[in-house]
Design a protein around this motif. Sequence first.
Motif, mmCIF file in Angstrom:
data_model
loop_
_atom_site.group_PDB
_atom_site.id
_atom_site.type_symbol
_atom_site.label_atom_id
_atom_site.label_comp_id
_atom_site.label_asym_id
_atom_site.label_seq_id
_atom_site.Cartn_x
_atom_site.Cartn_y
_atom_site.Cartn_z
ATOM 1 N N LYS A 1 0.941 -1.379 0.169
ATOM 2 C CA LYS A 1 -0.022 -0.025 -0.080
ATOM 3 C C LYS A 1 0.802 1.105 0.093
ATOM 4 N N LEU A 2 1.963 1.194 0.171
ATOM 5 C CA LEU A 2 3.037 2.109 0.149
ATOM 6 C C LEU A 2 4.275 1.780 -0.764
ATOM 7 N N PRO A 3 3.801 1.834 -2.343
ATOM 8 C CA PRO A 3 4.913 1.630 -3.079
ATOM 9 C C PRO A 3 6.149 2.251 -3.393
ATOM 10 N N ASN A 4 6.079 3.440 -2.632
ATOM 11 C CA ASN A 4 7.112 4.256 -2.782
ATOM 12 C C ASN A 4 8.035 4.379 -1.806
ATOM 13 N N VAL A 5 7.810 3.505 -0.752
ATOM 14 C CA VAL A 5 8.663 3.443 0.579
ATOM 15 C C VAL A 5 9.792 2.417 0.400
ATOM 16 N N LEU A 6 10.864 2.892 0.269
ATOM 17 C CA LEU A 6 12.058 2.139 0.357
ATOM 18 C C LEU A 6 12.644 2.052 1.768
ATOM 19 N N VAL A 7 12.757 0.417 2.159
ATOM 20 C CA VAL A 7 13.229 0.131 3.548
ATOM 21 C C VAL A 7 14.452 -0.508 3.623
ATOM 22 N N PHE A 8 15.223 -0.094 4.692
ATOM 23 C CA PHE A 8 16.549 -0.739 4.730
ATOM 24 C C PHE A 8 16.444 -1.556 5.936
ATOM 25 N N LYS A 9 17.141 -2.886 5.877
ATOM 26 C CA LYS A 9 16.976 -3.651 7.069
ATOM 27 C C LYS A 9 18.431 -4.433 7.264
ATOM 28 N N VAL A 10 18.493 -4.749 8.481
ATOM 29 C CA VAL A 10 19.684 -5.500 8.708
ATOM 30 C C VAL A 10 19.041 -6.892 9.441
ATOM 31 N N LYS A 11 19.431 -7.889 9.066
ATOM 32 C CA LYS A 11 18.977 -9.317 9.166
ATOM 33 C C LYS A 11 17.416 -9.426 9.457
ATOM 34 N N GLY A 12 16.928 -8.580 8.521
ATOM 35 C CA GLY A 12 15.270 -8.645 8.410
ATOM 36 C C GLY A 12 14.699 -7.559 9.443
ATOM 37 N N LYS A 13 15.392 -6.750 10.058
ATOM 38 C CA LYS A 13 14.876 -5.855 11.115
ATOM 39 C C LYS A 13 15.051 -4.525 9.994
ATOM 40 N N MET A 14 14.047 -3.371 10.364
ATOM 41 C CA MET A 14 13.997 -2.015 9.664
ATOM 42 C C MET A 14 14.921 -1.036 10.584
ATOM 43 N N PHE A 15 15.814 -0.522 9.998
ATOM 44 C CA PHE A 15 16.624 0.544 10.533
ATOM 45 C C PHE A 15 16.316 2.021 10.043
ATOM 46 N N THR A 16 15.693 2.199 8.832
ATOM 47 C CA THR A 16 15.446 3.248 8.112
ATOM 48 C C THR A 16 14.576 3.041 7.095
ATOM 49 N N LEU B 1 21.891 7.819 11.279
ATOM 50 C CA LEU B 1 21.758 6.396 10.496
ATOM 51 C C LEU B 1 22.550 5.346 11.339
ATOM 52 N N ASP B 2 23.803 5.539 11.601
ATOM 53 C CA ASP B 2 24.695 4.750 12.268
ATOM 54 C C ASP B 2 24.057 4.333 13.762
ATOM 55 N N ILE B 3 23.480 5.341 14.436
ATOM 56 C CA ILE B 3 22.878 4.982 15.830
ATOM 57 C C ILE B 3 21.470 4.024 15.474
ATOM 58 N N SER B 4 20.882 4.359 14.464
ATOM 59 C CA SER B 4 19.692 3.582 14.141
ATOM 60 C C SER B 4 20.106 2.170 13.769
ATOM 61 N N TYR B 5 20.894 1.969 13.046
ATOM 62 C CA TYR B 5 21.545 0.677 12.497
ATOM 63 C C TYR B 5 22.083 -0.110 13.934
ATOM 64 N N ARG B 6 22.867 0.578 14.619
ATOM 65 C CA ARG B 6 23.436 -0.078 15.949
ATOM 66 C C ARG B 6 22.316 -0.389 16.811
ATOM 67 N N LEU B 7 21.271 0.338 17.166
ATOM 68 C CA LEU B 7 20.338 -0.036 17.982
ATOM 69 C C LEU B 7 19.534 -1.444 17.315
ATOM 70 N N VAL B 8 19.265 -1.329 16.066
ATOM 71 C CA VAL B 8 18.754 -2.626 15.512
ATOM 72 C C VAL B 8 19.587 -3.800 15.670
ATOM 73 N N VAL B 9 20.826 -3.739 15.496
ATOM 74 C CA VAL B 9 21.734 -4.858 15.784
ATOM 75 C C VAL B 9 21.810 -5.083 17.103
ATOM 76 N N ALA B 10 21.739 -4.231 18.049
ATOM 77 C CA ALA B 10 21.965 -4.688 19.498
ATOM 78 C C ALA B 10 20.663 -5.529 19.763
ATOM 79 N N LYS B 11 19.590 -5.363 19.248
ATOM 80 C CA LYS B 11 18.379 -6.199 19.472
ATOM 81 C C LYS B 11 18.373 -7.785 18.715
ATOM 82 N N LEU B 12 19.253 -7.826 17.915
ATOM 83 C CA LEU B 12 19.347 -9.305 17.184
ATOM 84 C C LEU B 12 19.857 -10.270 18.095
ATOM 85 N N THR B 13 19.526 -11.349 17.755
ATOM 86 C CA THR B 13 20.102 -12.568 18.457
ATOM 87 C C THR B 13 21.463 -12.589 18.681
#
Length: 119
Positions: A24-39, A97-109
């Motif tokens: 429903k949002l075909p213009n939204v580009l998502v970046f994920k690390v290990k399947g978890k969105m960070f931006t 962007l670095d902080i967002s990435y690190r926060l997501v990585v920190a929550k990974l298994t």
Amino acid sequence: MNIEEYRLYCLSKKGVTESIPFSKLPNVLVFKVKGKMFTATDINTFDSFSIKCEPETIEELRLQYDALEEPPYFSKKHWSRVVVDGSISDKILYEWLDISYRLVVAKLTKKERLELEHL
């Protein structure tokens, strides 16, 4: 920062993939690390992008930067919308962007974090 610089920077991080996952949002580009969105951003306008933030500092940052707003679609406690209007230096945008990435990585298994280290 323009959209191509944003995209290349996100893709330069370990384990990052890009997709347009919302039908429903075909213009939204998502970046994920290990399947978890960070931006995420709108690829047609690149007038803003969303980032994950530290809950302890998010309100202080929003007071300090007018271009940092509550996000329309995400938890306002953990996410912010960054308006790309030139009022925030690229250096700070990349740091966020670095902080967002690190926060997501920190929550990974532990296993997922180890896999990232070996990429």
